[in-house]
Design a protein around this motif. Structure first.
Motif: not given
Length: 328
Positions: A177-190
């Protein structure tokens, strides 16, 4: 921490089946485990917690490295999601040998899966394997041209997975599974979305590296989780892009955040080397094999949800300012 907020009863045919998720205490892992638990699966999480989680894990936690796993960890397991990874692209340029752990861990896990004939394995890769793609949107058949040590380890992981898939004898069916830019609540600020949201919530200052015209294919985490769950019942799919099929620039992200926090200032910094202008997923394979998974969460709504989550964290003091950086 709360779950996905739904009260639907889990399907009876999933009761009692055990799934193992490496990196299951991380951002995507926690969201995936929540949904799998909601569906009636028993969850085993393997995570060494070297990176402090921002969300509470779900299921049974085995605090260990993937490299320390043994056959006992796969007892009673019918499917494995391998999400554990070092993933900081910029850091990998400075510490390339440390990132070989991504390859070693994948190889070790695949050997264990081969020994027990694990029926289903999903391994996380990254759009970074495409580098500067010759065509946008980029299909799974595009040549791999990694530009960072991190991306090269993901290419190596993919090669190991393909080899395992080809030589299996009635054993594991493996999907990359090639992830592109996954985002949302709980992701670290890096990463760029949480970095901007935290900065607006806490510091009233948004940082843009370079021109801000670099574009990324942003996918909200629940949409990604829906696709990962659908992969459980999808066979003979060697590789699939997990993206939205749309891209947005950092400048567009900044404007969305400024709409949520009017008056926030912007600071411009020098761009980073090896920057890739755009990632954009061709989603035809995912659509064909995974079907209609319902309406996706749009970028405006997803950013708003992420910003609201960070506002709550700042208000309650649950944050780690030393983590801010590398916003890609």
């Amino acid at each position: 921490m709360t779950g996905c907020g739904t009260t639907e009863p889990p399907p009876a045919h999933h009761d009692g089946r055990r799934i193992l998720v490496t990196g299951g205490a991380g951002f995507i892992g926690v969201w995936l485990c929540r949904e799998l638990e909601r569906l009636g699966f028993d969850i085993v999480v393997v995570d060494d917690l070297r990176t402090t989680p921002l969300q509470r894990h779900v299921g049974e936690l085995r605090c260990k490295s993937v490299l320390d796993m043994d056959l006992d960890d796969l007892d009673g397991i019918f499917a494995v999601y391998h999400l554990a990874s070092r993933k900081n692209v910029a850091e990998s340029h400075h510490q390339p040998l440390e990132y070989l752990e991504n390859v070693d861990a994948a190889g070790h896990l695949l050997r264990l899966c081969a020994q027990v004939n694990m029926p289903r394995v999903v391994m996380a890769s990254s759009c970074e394997v495409y580098g500067i793609a010759p065509a946008l949107p980029t299909a799974e058949t595009a040549p791999l041209a990694p530009r960072s040590p991190y991306a090269r380890t993901k290419v190596a992981l993919e090669m190991l997975a393909h080899a395992h898939h080809q030589v299996r004898s009635g054993g594991s069916d493996v999907t990359i599974a090639r992830f592109f830019n996954v985002y949302g609540p709980g992701e670290r600020p890096d990463a760029v979305v949480p970095a901007l949201c935290l900065a607006a919530a806490d510091a009233d200052r948004l940082v843009i590296e370079g021109s801000g015209t670099q574009r990324r294919d942003f996918s909200y985490v629940t949409d990604v989780v829906s696709k990962l769950v659908a992969l459980l019942d999808t066979t003979e799919l060697p590789v699939v892009n997990i993206g939205s099929g749309e891209s947005a620039s950092v400048l567009e992200l900044v404007e969305l955040v400024r709409g949520l926090k009017p008056g926030v200032e912007v600071e411009w910094l020098q761009g980073r080397p090896h920057e890739i202008p755009e990632f954009l997923a061709d989603t035809a394979v995912a659509t064909r094999h995974l079907g209609d998974l319902g309406p996706a969460v749009g970028l405006r709504e997803g950013v708003a949800r992420t910003y609201d989550w960070w506002v709550k964290q700042v208000r309650t003091g649950v944050r780690a300012p030393e983590l801010v950086g590398d916003p890609h």
